[in-house]
Scaffold this active site. Structure first.
Site, PDB file in Angstrom:
ATOM      1  N   LEU A  29      54.795  14.306  80.562  1.00  0.00           N
ATOM      2  CA  LEU A  29      55.193  13.141  80.373  1.00  0.00           C
ATOM      3  C   LEU A  29      56.452  13.045  79.732  1.00  0.00           C
ATOM      4  O   LEU A  29      55.617  12.368  78.878  1.00  0.00           O
ATOM      5  CB  LEU A  29      55.731  12.594  82.000  1.00  0.00           C
ATOM      6  CG  LEU A  29      56.172  12.898  83.232  1.00  0.00           C
ATOM      7  CD1 LEU A  29      54.990  14.323  83.422  1.00  0.00           C
ATOM      8  CD2 LEU A  29      56.261  11.970  83.698  1.00  0.00           C
ATOM      9  N   CYS A  87      49.036  13.868  73.003  1.00  0.00           N
ATOM     10  CA  CYS A  87      49.117  13.097  74.050  1.00  0.00           C
ATOM     11  C   CYS A  87      48.975  12.301  73.874  1.00  0.00           C
ATOM     12  O   CYS A  87      48.409  10.661  74.230  1.00  0.00           O
ATOM     13  CB  CYS A  87      49.501  13.138  76.093  1.00  0.00           C
ATOM     14  SG  CYS A  87      50.404  14.504  76.151  1.00  0.00           S
TER      15      CYS A  87
END
Length: 211
Positions: free
Chosen positions: A139, A169
């Site tokens: 996300l 990430c």
């Protein structure tokens, strides 16, 4: 008034920079009456770096371009076989906070996985969806003028080799997986409508139209 959501399929060979430009333009131009949209696409191979992204997390980009983005988060990879969903939502009108937006995305993805018999979960310390010790969905969001853009990336059936060129990430000690690996086979066209359905439900959209 019913809540309407327009679902726009951008195709399976989009250039990340072009879509980023269009997202910004859409957000800048939207008015109080602009209908919320969900954009779906598969990007050409690209590494995208978040606003506070650290250069050292890009280990060896090689022939894959690295594009600076204005979303949150660190570096990630987009490529064919991955559903990228961009949520162009008016958060004020929906009565949703930025935190609730993230939670809704994560819950929607977990429900999609559950439909395939896969148990996914969210982590409070690292947004996204995980299966065991592997990450399956990333996300990254931006909110401007009370409206969101950017969104999610769900690994459906893709080549994971490029992830070895980055620290995904910014997380160490995790793997990356795909839904096809966990289920023995599935495709983006099969999974995408399920994801749309769960996202629409998460935010209370009554009418969903494909454009």
């Amino acid at each position: 008034m019913p809540r309407r959501l327009l679902v726009r399929n951008l195709g399976n060979d989009t250039v990340y920079g072009d879509v980023l430009r269009d997202m910004r333009a859409f957000t800048d131009a939207r008015a109080a009456t602009t209908v919320d949209e969900l954009w779906l696409t598969e990007h050409r191979p690209v590494f995208t770096q978040g606003q506070a992204g650290k250069a050292e997390y890009v280990l060896a980009a090689g022939d894959i371009p690295v594009v600076q983005s204005d979303r949150g988060g660190q570096v990630t990879y987009h490529g064919p076989g991955q559903i990228v969903g961009y949520l162009m939502f008016d958060l004020h009108r929906l009565g949703v906070t930025a935190r609730a937006l993230v939670t809704g995305i994560e819950k929607a993805i977990v429900l999609v996985l559950a439909g395939y018999g896969v148990t996914g979960f969210a982590r409070p310390d690292a947004p996204g969806v995980y299966v065991g010790t592997d990450k399956i969905a990333a996300l990254g969001l931006r909110v401007r003028r009370g409206c969101s853009y950017h969104g999610l990336a769900l690994n459906v059936d893709m080549d994971l080799a490029p992830y070895a060129r980055i620290v995904p990430c910014g997380l160490t000690g995790i793997g990356i997986t795909t839904l096809a690996t966990l289920t023995g086979g599935c495709t983006v066209p099969e999974v995408a409508p399920k994801l749309v359905r769960e996202l629409a439900s998460a935010y209370g959209f009554d009418v969903v139209e494909e454009i």
